[in-house]
Design an enzyme around this catalytic site. Structure first.
Site, PDB file in Angstrom:
ATOM      1  N   ARG A  14      48.510  38.197  42.812  1.00  0.00           N
ATOM      2  CA  ARG A  14      49.140  37.050  42.197  1.00  0.00           C
ATOM      3  C   ARG A  14      49.901  37.023  40.949  1.00  0.00           C
ATOM      4  O   ARG A  14      50.826  36.084  40.489  1.00  0.00           O
ATOM      5  CB  ARG A  14      48.096  35.864  42.084  1.00  0.00           C
ATOM      6  CG  ARG A  14      47.497  35.206  43.551  1.00  0.00           C
ATOM      7  CD  ARG A  14      46.751  34.155  43.288  1.00  0.00           C
ATOM      8  NE  ARG A  14      45.175  34.421  42.687  1.00  0.00           N
ATOM      9  CZ  ARG A  14      44.233  34.711  43.142  1.00  0.00           C
ATOM     10  NH1 ARG A  14      44.412  35.178  44.407  1.00  0.00           N
ATOM     11  NH2 ARG A  14      43.342  35.360  42.527  1.00  0.00           N
ATOM     12  N   GLU A  66      31.041  44.798  37.527  1.00  0.00           N
ATOM     13  CA  GLU A  66      29.794  44.166  37.382  1.00  0.00           C
ATOM     14  C   GLU A  66      28.910  45.166  38.031  1.00  0.00           C
ATOM     15  O   GLU A  66      27.756  45.457  37.738  1.00  0.00           O
ATOM     16  CB  GLU A  66      29.485  42.942  37.522  1.00  0.00           C
ATOM     17  CG  GLU A  66      28.278  42.161  37.323  1.00  0.00           C
ATOM     18  CD  GLU A  66      28.034  40.712  37.326  1.00  0.00           C
ATOM     19  OE1 GLU A  66      27.132  40.271  37.174  1.00  0.00           O
ATOM     20  OE2 GLU A  66      29.218  40.216  37.800  1.00  0.00           O
TER      21      GLU A  66
END
Length: 174
Positions: free
Chosen positions: A58, A95
């Site tokens: 994007r 993460e």
């Protein structure tokens, strides 16, 4: 015009408990998109870029029209394996694992002033990886920008620690 009026919140996407801020509704309204790009251009020009780097995918929608508007070059920072030819890569921690961001070798000349762009800044992991990759190839990262900043997450702080000024059009506190 309030840009937030043209950004849709999608609850529980991509997983339960997440509110996804979707720029598709902004892109679908040409008047709003034109205003958004005009406002971004006025901010990004302050960073005096030679090249705008858009983050997959994007970020391309933000960087490409701004590059045309500002008369800058445009390059893509992509996920591993998406660019043809020889690439330079930067691995970064997520993460739960790692990811890789790449740029085509020779896409940006050493010393060029680059602004890195995406649609949204959250934790700043991908944006920081893009900054590190651009620095690895000798670019001077003069700024970063997004349409949306999730101010309750540490993205801006991460860019500050990298000494990269940041601008956005719409900030959300929750």
């Amino acid at each position: 015009m309030n840009i937030k009026d043209h950004i849709r919140g999608v609850p529980d996407f991509p997983k339960p408990g997440i509110l996804f801020y979707d720029i598709s509704t902004l892109l679908a309204h040409p008047d709003a998109w034109q205003v958004a790009m005009g406002r971004m251009a006025r901010e990004i020009i302050k960073f005096q870029p030679d090249v705008l780097a858009g983050i997959d995918s994007r970020g391309f929608l933000v960087a490409a029209p701004l590059a045309l508007k500002l008369g800058c070059g445009f390059v893509m920072l992509r996920k591993k394996g998406k660019l043809p030819g020889e690439t330079i890569r930067h691995d970064y921690a997520l993460e739960y694992g790692t990811d890789t961001i790449e740029i085509q070798k020779g896409a940006i000349e050493e010393g060029k002033r680059v602004v890195i762009l995406d649609d949204l800044l959250a934790t700043g992991g991908t944006m920081a990886a893009g900054v590190e990759l651009l620095r690895k190839i000798g670019a001077h990262v003069t700024g970063a920008g997004t349409i949306i900043d999730l101010a309750f997450l540490p993205g801006k702080q991460r860019l500050k620690e990298l000494d990269v000024p940041f601008t956005c059009l719409a900030s959300y506190d929750e």
